[in-house]
Scaffold this motif. Structure first.
Motif, PDB file in Angstrom:
ATOM      1  N   GLY A  15       6.384   0.125   2.228  1.00 42.44           N
ATOM      2  CA  GLY A  15       5.586   0.940   2.216  1.00 42.44           C
ATOM      3  C   GLY A  15       5.414   1.912   3.662  1.00 42.44           C
ATOM      4  O   GLY A  15       5.519   1.205   4.679  1.00 42.44           O
ATOM      5  N   ILE A  16       5.201   3.012   3.590  1.00 37.70           N
ATOM      6  CA  ILE A  16       5.395   3.942   4.871  1.00 37.70           C
ATOM      7  C   ILE A  16       4.099   4.792   4.717  1.00 37.70           C
ATOM      8  O   ILE A  16       3.625   5.393   3.695  1.00 37.70           O
ATOM      9  CB  ILE A  16       6.381   4.976   4.799  1.00 37.70           C
ATOM     10  CG1 ILE A  16       7.849   3.846   4.697  1.00 37.70           C
ATOM     11  CG2 ILE A  16       6.632   5.957   6.100  1.00 37.70           C
ATOM     12  CD1 ILE A  16       8.975   4.738   4.345  1.00 37.70           C
ATOM     13  N   SER A  17       3.542   5.034   5.686  1.00 37.87           N
ATOM     14  CA  SER A  17       2.356   5.824   5.932  1.00 37.87           C
ATOM     15  C   SER A  17       2.352   6.508   7.362  1.00 37.87           C
ATOM     16  O   SER A  17       2.326   5.811   8.462  1.00 37.87           O
ATOM     17  CB  SER A  17       0.910   5.263   5.927  1.00 37.87           C
ATOM     18  OG  SER A  17      -0.044   6.373   6.101  1.00 37.87           O
ATOM     19  N   THR A  18       2.861   7.722   7.599  1.00 40.23           N
ATOM     20  CA  THR A  18       2.933   8.506   8.826  1.00 40.23           C
ATOM     21  C   THR A  18       1.866   9.573   8.902  1.00 40.23           C
ATOM     22  O   THR A  18       1.724  10.434   8.016  1.00 40.23           O
ATOM     23  CB  THR A  18       4.205   9.196   8.933  1.00 40.23           C
ATOM     24  OG1 THR A  18       4.536  10.181   7.635  1.00 40.23           O
ATOM     25  CG2 THR A  18       5.342   8.227   9.431  1.00 40.23           C
ATOM     26  N   PHE A  19       0.900   9.433   9.701  1.00 40.29           N
ATOM     27  CA  PHE A  19      -0.540  10.004   9.444  1.00 40.29           C
ATOM     28  C   PHE A  19      -0.889  10.724  10.771  1.00 40.29           C
ATOM     29  O   PHE A  19      -0.343  10.456  11.977  1.00 40.29           O
ATOM     30  CB  PHE A  19      -1.508   9.166   9.166  1.00 40.29           C
ATOM     31  CG  PHE A  19      -2.043   8.389  10.431  1.00 40.29           C
ATOM     32  CD1 PHE A  19      -3.320   8.538  10.818  1.00 40.29           C
ATOM     33  CD2 PHE A  19      -1.488   7.390  11.018  1.00 40.29           C
ATOM     34  CE1 PHE A  19      -3.986   8.128  11.831  1.00 40.29           C
ATOM     35  CE2 PHE A  19      -2.020   6.848  12.037  1.00 40.29           C
ATOM     36  CZ  PHE A  19      -3.147   7.048  12.564  1.00 40.29           C
ATOM     37  N   THR A  20      -1.802  11.685  10.717  1.00 40.59           N
ATOM     38  CA  THR A  20      -2.528  12.159  11.704  1.00 40.59           C
ATOM     39  C   THR A  20      -4.010  12.360  11.376  1.00 40.59           C
ATOM     40  O   THR A  20      -4.254  12.441  10.042  1.00 40.59           O
ATOM     41  CB  THR A  20      -2.000  13.389  12.159  1.00 40.59           C
ATOM     42  OG1 THR A  20      -2.619  13.833  13.462  1.00 40.59           O
ATOM     43  CG2 THR A  20      -1.994  14.697  11.549  1.00 40.59           C
ATOM     44  N   ALA A  31      -6.941  -0.594  -1.014  1.00 38.28           N
ATOM     45  CA  ALA A  31      -5.712  -0.678  -1.491  1.00 38.28           C
ATOM     46  C   ALA A  31      -5.662  -2.036  -2.693  1.00 38.28           C
ATOM     47  O   ALA A  31      -4.958  -1.679  -3.624  1.00 38.28           O
ATOM     48  CB  ALA A  31      -4.575  -0.628  -0.604  1.00 38.28           C
ATOM     49  N   LEU A  32      -6.144  -3.181  -2.297  1.00 35.79           N
ATOM     50  CA  LEU A  32      -5.934  -4.211  -2.965  1.00 35.79           C
ATOM     51  C   LEU A  32      -7.159  -4.880  -3.566  1.00 35.79           C
ATOM     52  O   LEU A  32      -7.163  -5.596  -4.627  1.00 35.79           O
ATOM     53  CB  LEU A  32      -5.294  -5.265  -2.167  1.00 35.79           C
ATOM     54  CG  LEU A  32      -3.882  -4.953  -1.414  1.00 35.79           C
ATOM     55  CD1 LEU A  32      -3.609  -6.122  -0.607  1.00 35.79           C
ATOM     56  CD2 LEU A  32      -2.747  -4.853  -2.555  1.00 35.79           C
ATOM     57  N   PRO A  51      -2.216   4.000   2.082  1.00 33.92           N
ATOM     58  CA  PRO A  51      -1.215   4.685   1.476  1.00 33.92           C
ATOM     59  C   PRO A  51      -0.041   3.622   1.730  1.00 33.92           C
ATOM     60  O   PRO A  51       0.842   3.500   0.992  1.00 33.92           O
ATOM     61  CB  PRO A  51      -0.850   5.974   1.812  1.00 33.92           C
ATOM     62  CG  PRO A  51      -1.838   6.120   3.300  1.00 33.92           C
ATOM     63  CD  PRO A  51      -2.898   5.142   2.828  1.00 33.92           C
ATOM     64  N   ALA A  52      -0.010   3.027   3.041  1.00 34.71           N
ATOM     65  CA  ALA A  52       1.239   2.284   3.351  1.00 34.71           C
ATOM     66  C   ALA A  52       1.283   1.078   2.383  1.00 34.71           C
ATOM     67  O   ALA A  52       2.417   0.812   1.952  1.00 34.71           O
ATOM     68  CB  ALA A  52       1.023   1.848   4.527  1.00 34.71           C
TER      69      ALA A  52
END
Length: 832
Positions: free
Chosen positions: A466-471, A700-701, A761-762
């Motif tokens: 899982g990927i989360s690239t955030f600002t 998330a979980l 989201p990751a």
């Protein structure tokens, strides 16, 4: 021979153990519930078991006759004095809102609303008597499911005539910040590109702070003195005065050590108002402290949105437009900033990407549930979740690696400062550096290879990445910007620096801590500014009589706004002392320089002694030989209003292993590389990141506030509302890149909410990524083993995933789709 670096070590950037921890972790501190006053009385609240009902009668006679009871007050008793609880953020001119009484008078609008309070000589006596209050109700239909409420199927407040409180819209074409999102989507639909449509659910969460809420009010002096476990003592003081008609200078609010808040204590609560009224009624100090069940039931909740997103892109993967439509559940009432929480997210759906066109519309909806308000991240986790889930969907549609698609669309480091499609100016950042470092620490390519092997072999346990690239936008923020959004206050912060005769320093800050480590970080900042030892700085906060001015703590604003105010006050101290230094050193004031705590004369040579600031503090105290016209004080005040938000960013990568036979999910590894600008105290930063990660992973979980079809909260204890412990999590790998902020002298960006925003989201992207070969493209949060297992079974049997179920027809804010299942009325989502 080893060279010795005799340069003084700066405090900023140093791992300092927190000054506060000795008293906090040993329990030798000042929690509100520890406050004991002579003759103090205790309060217990009687709360409605119904989500919506008329109050047809209240019999308090048995409670009044109970041992130790002083008084029992009902809504009728306080009707003329309680006012209506404030909402400081009306987002539109036509926003609808019911009066918000601290105690219900003739109707209750959510389960847990207060209908009476018992005042007794002990807490136990008050609780026992509260059980004897007999309330007659006439139950009414309740508006519970968000989409049905938006369609006005049942009215939460019949007098309003609708459940829709307000609709707030931003369109880049109309604002002149970009092109038309509808046009971009239509062009992509015509065959020139790709259109991705998805609907996501942000479940309702409960802040669940460590210290329950507590309030003590003492009416016996010249002022009403309130102790409260609050994040906002200054705002609370003002709002109490306005709500209850008490002169503001006759109210003193003290927030002693506060055991966590996460936005959950950013409120003016019914209980604070009622404790005030009880103290005024009895003329004696009164205390109320909630039980944990009360906290879960009636302290405000967070999140709770349906999100519909439409993304347009070229066939090569370049994003061209984004349309966002939200339904946001306000609950039964509007709290202090309830309507504005989704609006904070409005500016972050475009995230780190170069969207040329953007449209956002949010309709705020009343239901007969506990009202919602700010919860760690406040609107920005919701936005980050949606866009990061959507970027994964675009990658799947293109058949490409999701990191590659993100990189194709993000703002490159050479493009900063960058003005977004929302009109915000991102001042600095380097998404490439953070992502490259995260990939390296994570072993991204190796894990992708392992994932391929597991898929090819049909392994029962599948691996998902899982990927989360955030600002995010932090440091809430320029007063003019907040004014343009109709927010009821500014974004400035205040500080004072006092030089004591002995050379010690007192720092007074308007930013009130509830676990962030302000006393340590502020001491480090001032030690460097004034050249005094870290141990010689005392930080005072949380008392409106000591810190007379401030806007308190929320929105990751403490350091980037409050810290800058401290710097400005310290600089004023330095400047105030220059005429005295010139007088003592027999020099022109323009030739005086200050460095490392000492004043010297420019050009006088390195062997000059100079004079220290601490020595001047004693001279000012004596005032025997001051320059003409100089007042005998070096103390200084400063108020700082930021010119921009700050914009932390980062890349978070998560590996999840999913047992496809049982639905069990196991986190294998988690790596995050955050860019929060310059760091004052790395140890504090690591703690903030770890805590934020756990909260985001929990959404998330594990975590979900669940109501039954009668509006009863069935996850009203920690037996049913699953909070993770350290045993449920793994060791995280954390690192940082640094691109300093330009909006404050520290170059800091804020860190308190980053982990919570990025991690959800990751994790969900990792869970879905593991199951994509099985036809699963979405799972409602929290991704419990049961939900994961059901998603697998539905896919294998040809059923739809939740996303596919809601894909057609889509809802719009003014015409919601009623056919989507109602997960908030199911209890299955809370199994660990």
């Amino acid at each position: 021979m080893t060279a010795v670096d005799d340069r003084p070590q700066t405090e900023v950037g140093r791992d300092r153990r927190r000054k506060e921890d000795q008293r906090l972790i040993t329990g030798r501190t000042r929690w509100t519930d520890n406050v004991q006053l002579p003759g103090m009385l205790h309060i217990a609240m009687v709360r409605s078991p119904y989500a919506h009902a008329s109050i047809t009668g209240i019999d308090t006679s048995a409670a009044k006759d109970s041992p130790g009871v002083i008084a029992v007050l009902t809504g009728a008793d306080v009707q003329d004095s309680q006012g209506s609880l404030p909402c400081a953020w009306p987002i539109t001119e036509d926003q609808k809102a019911p009066p918000h009484p601290a105690m219900a008078v003739d109707r209750v609008a959510f389960s847990g609303e207060i209908v009476a309070m018992v005042i007794a000589r002990s807490a136990a006596a008050a609780r026992d008597a509260a059980e004897l209050v007999d309330v007659d109700y006439d139950e009414l239909p309740a508006a519970l499911e968000l989409k049905a409420a938006a369609a006005d199927e049942v009215l939460a407040h019949p007098d309003l005539g609708t459940n829709q409180s307000a609709t707030w819209i931003f369109d880049s074409a109309e604002a002149g910040t970009g092109e038309s999102a509808d046009a971009a989507i239509e062009q992509a639909r015509s065959g020139d590109g790709i259109v991705i449509e998805r609907e996501y659910r942000q479940q309702r969460l409960i802040p669940s702070f460590m210290e329950p809420r507590s309030t003590v009010v003492d009416p016996t002096g010249e002022q009403f003195v309130m102790w409260s476990a609050t994040q906002v003592p200054h705002i609370l003081r003002l709002m109490l005065a306005l709500t209850l008609g008490v002169p503001e200078h006759k109210v003193r609010v003290i927030a002693p050590d506060v055991g966590g808040g996460f936005g959950g204590k950013l409120q003016v609560t019914p209980e604070e108002v009622l404790t005030f009224l009880a103290a005024r009624h009895t003329g004696k100090p009164c205390k109320w402290t909630e039980t944990r069940s009360e906290s879960l039931l009636a302290a405000h909740h967070g999140r709770d949105q349906w999100q519909k997103l439409t993304l347009a892109a070229t066939k090569e993967g370049k994003v061209t437009g984004l349309k966002v439509e939200l339904l946001a559940d306000m609950g039964a009432y509007l709290g202090l900033v309830t309507p504005g929480v989704p609006i904070l997210g409005a500016f972050m759906f475009n995230a780190i990407y170069k969207f040329p066109a953007y449209h956002f519309a949010c309709t705020n909806v009343f239901t007969n549930k506990t009202w919602t308000d700010a919860y760690r991240g406040a609107g920005r986790p919701e936005a980050t979740y949606a866009i990061e889930r959507l970027m994964d969907e675009l990658a799947v549609e293109l058949g490409r690696d999701p990191l590659e698609v993100r990189e194709q669309n993000w703002i490159t480091h050479e493009e900063f400062p960058f003005t977004t499609v929302c009109g915000l100016e991102y001042d600095s950042g380097n998404y490439e550096a953070a992502t490259e470092r995260a990939k390296e620490l994570f072993g991204y390519d190796e894990l992708r290879a392992e994932q391929a092997r597991r898929r090819e072999s049909g392994d029962r346990v599948q691996l998902g990445l899982g990927i989360s690239t955030f600002t995010e936008m932090c440091g809430l923020a320029p007063s003019r910007v907040l004014g343009s959004l109709n927010y009821g206050a500014g974004g400035w912060e205040s500080a004072s620096v006092r030089m004591l005769p002995s050379g010690k320093v007192e720092v007074i800050t308007g930013s009130s801590a509830h676990g962030q480590g302000h006393e340590t970080a502020w001491s480090q900042i001032v030690a460097d500014q004034l050249g005094v030892p870290f141990e010689d700085v005392e930080v005072l906060h949380g008392d409106t009589q000591i810190s007379h001015k401030g806007l308190d703590t929320y929105g990751s604003r403490s350091l980037v706004v409050g810290g800058q105010a401290v710097i400005n006050a310290a600089q004023k101290v330095i400047e105030k002392a220059k005429p005295l230094a010139a007088h003592v050193l027999e020099a022109n004031v323009d030739d005086i320089e200050f460095s490392e705590g000492k004043y010297t004369v420019r050009g006088a040579g390195d062997d000059q002694e100079g004079i220290g600031l601490t020595a001047l503090a004693l001279s000012v105290f004596a005032a025997h030989d001051l320059p003409d016209g100089m007042e005998p004080s070096l103390d200084a005040d400063a108020t700082f209003d930021p010119v921009n938000f700050s914009f932390p960013h980062g890349t978070h990568l998560c590996a999840m292993e999913i047992d496809t036979e049982t639905g069990a999910s196991t986190m294998r590894s988690y790596v995050c590389v955050d860019d929060i600008g310059n760091v004052v105290n790395p140890l504090i930063v690591d703690g903030q990141v770890h805590g934020g990660l756990v909260q985001g992973i929990a959404q998330a979980l594990w975590e979900e506030a669940v109501y039954d079809d009668q509006g009863t909260l069935v996850s009203g204890s920690f037996v049913d509302y699953t909070l993770p412990t350290s045993a449920d999590t793994i060791s995280f790998v954390t690192d940082r890149t640094v691109s300093p902020a330009t909006s404050n002298d520290l170059g800091a960006k804020g860190v308190g909410e980053a982990g919570c925003i990025a991690s959800t989201p990751a994790v969900v992207n990792a869970v879905v990524d593991a199951l994509r070969p099985m036809g699963v493209n979405d799972i409602l949060m929290p991704c419990t083993p049961e939900r994961v297992w059901r998603a697998i079974q539905d896919s294998q049997q040809g059923g739809a995933t939740p996303t596919e179920e809601s894909a057609e027809p889509h809802f719009a804010p003014d015409a919601p789709n009623q056919d989507t299942p109602q997960p908030e009325n199911s209890t299955e989502g809370n199994q660990a």
